[in-house]
Design a protein around this motif. Structure first.
Motif, PDB file in Angstrom:
ATOM      1  N   HIS A   1      18.319 -18.660  28.280  1.00 39.41           N
ATOM      2  CA  HIS A   1      17.114 -18.148  28.937  1.00 39.41           C
ATOM      3  C   HIS A   1      16.281 -17.322  27.977  1.00 39.41           C
ATOM      4  N   LEU A   2      14.996 -17.215  28.317  1.00 36.41           N
ATOM      5  CA  LEU A   2      14.082 -16.435  27.478  1.00 36.41           C
ATOM      6  C   LEU A   2      13.030 -15.783  28.364  1.00 36.41           C
ATOM      7  N   MET A   3      12.467 -14.725  27.860  1.00 37.10           N
ATOM      8  CA  MET A   3      11.407 -14.041  28.603  1.00 37.10           C
ATOM      9  C   MET A   3      10.547 -13.243  27.632  1.00 37.10           C
ATOM     10  N   ALA A   4       9.321 -12.987  28.061  1.00 36.86           N
ATOM     11  CA  ALA A   4       8.444 -12.179  27.219  1.00 36.86           C
ATOM     12  C   ALA A   4       8.824 -10.708  27.375  1.00 36.86           C
ATOM     13  N   THR A   5       8.582  -9.932  26.331  1.00 31.06           N
ATOM     14  CA  THR A   5       8.753  -8.478  26.468  1.00 31.06           C
ATOM     15  C   THR A   5       7.656  -7.975  27.421  1.00 31.06           C
ATOM     16  N   PRO A   6       7.843  -6.807  28.030  1.00 38.02           N
ATOM     17  CA  PRO A   6       6.852  -6.335  29.008  1.00 38.02           C
ATOM     18  C   PRO A   6       5.432  -6.248  28.446  1.00 38.02           C
ATOM     19  N   ASP A   7       5.302  -5.988  27.129  1.00 35.62           N
ATOM     20  CA  ASP A   7       3.950  -5.920  26.558  1.00 35.62           C
ATOM     21  C   ASP A   7       3.442  -7.295  26.120  1.00 35.62           C
ATOM     22  N   ASN A   8       4.243  -8.338  26.391  1.00 35.13           N
ATOM     23  CA  ASN A   8       3.883  -9.724  26.054  1.00 35.13           C
ATOM     24  C   ASN A   8       3.696  -9.968  24.553  1.00 35.13           C
ATOM     25  N   LYS A   9       4.145  -9.046  23.743  1.00 34.56           N
ATOM     26  CA  LYS A   9       3.942  -9.226  22.295  1.00 34.56           C
ATOM     27  C   LYS A   9       5.055 -10.028  21.641  1.00 34.56           C
ATOM     28  N   GLU A  10       6.205 -10.077  22.299  1.00 30.84           N
ATOM     29  CA  GLU A  10       7.324 -10.830  21.735  1.00 30.84           C
ATOM     30  C   GLU A  10       8.015 -11.620  22.848  1.00 30.84           C
ATOM     31  N   LEU A  11       8.777 -12.590  22.391  1.00 28.71           N
ATOM     32  CA  LEU A  11       9.539 -13.408  23.326  1.00 28.71           C
ATOM     33  C   LEU A  11      11.018 -13.195  23.010  1.00 28.71           C
ATOM     34  N   ILE A  12      11.810 -12.931  24.053  1.00 25.07           N
ATOM     35  CA  ILE A  12      13.240 -12.662  23.807  1.00 25.07           C
ATOM     36  C   ILE A  12      14.060 -13.883  24.199  1.00 25.07           C
ATOM     37  N   VAL A  13      14.863 -14.361  23.264  1.00 27.81           N
ATOM     38  CA  VAL A  13      15.791 -15.470  23.535  1.00 27.81           C
ATOM     39  C   VAL A  13      17.195 -14.875  23.633  1.00 27.81           C
TER      40      VAL A  13
END
Lengths: 324, 323
Positions: free
Chosen positions: B61-73
């Motif tokens: 799964h992956l999601m964006a960080t709350p500030d949308n600046k990075e994507l977490i895998v």
């Protein structure tokens, strides 16, 4: 890109797509409905992987039977009129390579390994992986695969030493060595308890060095293909240099030889599974360069190791209890 | 033949233009290939996988960080998180020491980062700011998806093999109550009004709707075999639910709590993304190693794009709002 590279890439993509389509069709039409009916939907991904393990096994059996079967016809070390003992080994191979026994062992061992792993996490210990020591492996899956292959082969060498060196374990491992008509089918002829113990140790090692499940499947597939070759009844050696790099049918035959394969200081010789370097490093390489008869010395004196699957398994347990 | 050729060319140009309109220039679709430990970088305009990059072991799964600046895998078997550029998929950094991260989620107030350890029956709560472990909570069997109450006080986690979901008080960091569900609950979704929890019952063919404040189920709706995962349509009203074994996707109205429509999508649809204009649904087709693109007006499959083995999470930046 040149035309040949283009062709190879296209062929690779076609083969991958075809394999994926067969995998999906088999899974969606047969396995998935069964998993659902059994109420095991959580295991869906595991079942999907198991379906591929079955496919790899079936593919491997067909290819090995064709290639190694042809080699055995071409230059056999021995020929036999009665091939019934070989047919028992075929049954072992089908049970193992098509995933029946590995699946049963997996469900037996999974709670043990996951329980250990879970307990470690609660102690704030996350098992390491090879990539922690060599971060460069992260970006190079093939190098990572080779590193784990070598690491697990090293573990298999010492497991194999223990199978011969421990009286308890030899009682079980003798099932494998009692085959006097050794062919490429013989690799999977093992006592079930021997398999459970070996797989448990491998699973724990895999946990502590960080082998991913997909890598593990690939390592097992490659190792087994070579092990089939090394058991083949074929007069084949890899030459002076090659014999030091990779286990050949001749090299491994000496390990199965009556009189040399299970005796001496180390209770045997040529223990390596893939890479003979371990035997050379630890002084267990045999100087014998022949193609000797296979089996266990006391078979010549009439000791019975069983003809069929169940008898071999039963006698293994009796030897373990000191009653056979 | 010339007319046919022109028609095809025009259709292709129209598609390319519409794709350009939805996706920012240079934007990529990022797909996690859980089976071979890689990410596929897909160009949404040419609809081709541009490259496949090793990322770690079992990225699910992956999601964006709350500030949308990075994507977490989340690499479950690597025990780490990998941060990507959300537009291009380039690897930026790696955070080790995250135990078996399967599903991951930030609480709405960003204070907590919650990770469900699917294999080891744990839910780990980390400080959202720096990924320091705050609490490791043993749970029932196979914790799976995560949802939160709007005030960030509670986290809800489905337990697939225990047939229930748990409610974690994030302040006390303990399980405060448990709710039995149908067989193998997976996706769990909070409605935008913060009133109802929708739970995909993967071992059956329906979703269950809970009034979580009253701690009771209020409705059960048939959707399709293997009801699994949710994504918002982005209009504040509808949510899509993938039915993995039925090979369908259902659209659920969160106000009337009814299924509006169900349409076929082949190959075991799992995680989904909706384009910002609401016209396309992208989903990973786990069993056939594809990403499938569906036209949400006609409900027809537009494209299937080959990717890696067992594709699971997917993301693109020009996605629809999350509610």
């Amino acid at each position: 890109m040149d035309p040949l590279t283009d062709f190879l890439l296209d062929a690779g993509a076609f083969a991958t797509t075809l394999w994926a389509q067969i995998h999906a069709a088999l899974f969606e039409s047969v396995v998935q409905p069964a998993v659902f009916r059994l109420g095991m939907v959580t295991w869906l991904e595991g079942a999907f992987d198991a379906t591929e393990i079955f496919m790899i096994g079936a593919f491997e059996i067909v290819v090995l039977a064709a290639v190694l079967g042809a080699l055995e016809k071409w230059r056999p070390v021995e020929t036999w009129e009665d091939r019934r003992p070989v047919r028992v080994d075929v049954a072992y191979t089908l049970l193992v390579r098509l995933g029946v026994l590995p699946l049963a062992i997996f469900f037996l061992l999974l709670p043990v390994v996951d329980g250990l792993d879970g307990w470690l996490r609660m102690q704030d210990f996350i098992p390491p992986k090879l990539e922690d020591a060599v971060p460069g492996l992260l970006a190079h899956p093939f190098a990572s695969f080779l590193a784990y292959l070598v690491a697990l082969d090293f573990v298999l060498y010492w497991l194999h030493r223990a199978q011969h060196g421990s009286g308890f374990w030899w009682a079980l491992h003798a099932v494998h060595h009692s085959q006097r008509e050794m062919t490429f089918w013989t690799d999977d002829r093992n006592h079930l308890l021997d398999m459970v113990i070996t797989d448990l140790v491998l699973a724990i090692v895999a946990l502590f060095i960080g082998v991913a499940p997909g890598q593990f499947v690939a390592i097992v597939a490659v190792t087994r293909a070579f092990e089939s070759l090394s058991h083949a009844n074929v007069r084949l050696a890899f030459g002076r240099v090659g014999e030091r790099l990779l286990v050949s049918p001749r090299y491994h035959r000496v390990h199965h030889a009556i009189g040399t394969g299970h005796e001496g200081r180390a209770k045997g010789c040529n223990f390596a599974v893939l890479f003979p370097v371990w035997d050379h490093l630890f002084g267990t390489a045999s100087p014998v360069r022949e193609f000797p008869a296979t089996g266990i010395r006391d078979q010549l004196e009439g000791r019975d190791y069983g003809d069929g699957f169940w008898r071999q398994q039963w006698l293994g347990l009796k030897r373990l209890a000191g009653r056979a | 033949m010339k007319t046919l050729g022109k028609t095809i060319l025009l259709a292709a140009l129209a598609w390319a233009a519409s794709a350009h309109a939805v996706f920012a220039p240079g934007e990529k679709v990022i797909v996690l290939n859980s089976g071979d430990g890689s990410i596929s970088i897909v160009d949404p305009v040419s609809r081709k996988e541009e490259k496949r990059v090793p990322v770690g072991k079992e990225p699910h799964h992956l999601m964006a960080t709350p500030d949308n600046k990075e994507l977490i895998v989340a690499n479950a078997s690597s025990n780490d998180l990998v941060f990507l550029d959300p537009k291009t998929g380039d690897i930026l950094r790696r955070v080790p020491g995250i135990s078996d991260p399967y599903q991951i989620a930030y609480s709405p107030d960003r204070k907590w980062f919650v990770s469900a350890s699917n294999r080891l029956d744990r839910v780990d709560i980390y400080h959202g700011a720096d990924f320091r472990l705050a609490k490791r909570l043993p749970t029932g069997k196979v914790p799976s998806h995560i949802a939160f109450s709007a005030d960030s006080k509670l986290a809800f986690v489905t337990l697939q093999e225990s047939n229930e979901f748990i409610t974690i008080d994030l302040g006390k960091q303990e399980i405060v109550w448990t709710m039995p569900t149908g067989k193998q609950p997976a996706g769990i979704w909070m409605t935008p009004d913060d009133r109802h929890l929708l739970v995909g019952i993967t071992g059956e063919s329906h979703l269950e709707i809970y009034d979580w404040r009253a701690r009771r189920m209020v409705k059960r709706i048939l959707t399709g075999l293997g009801a699994h995962n949710f994504v918002a349509r982005g209009d504040g009203r509808h949510v899509f639910l993938s039915n993995r074994m039925a090979n369908t996707i259902s659209m659920v109205d969160q106000q009337t709590l009814e299924v509006k429509e169900t349409f076929p999508v082949p190959g075991g649809p799992d995680c989904m993304e909706i384009t910002r204009d609401g016209k396309q649904l992208w989903t990973t087709s786990r069993w056939i190693r594809m990403v499938t693109v569906v036209d949400l007006e006609t409900k027809k499959v537009l494209h299937q794009i080959p990717v890696g083995k067992s594709p699971h999470g997917l993301y693109f930046q020009s996605h629809a709002p999350r509610q």
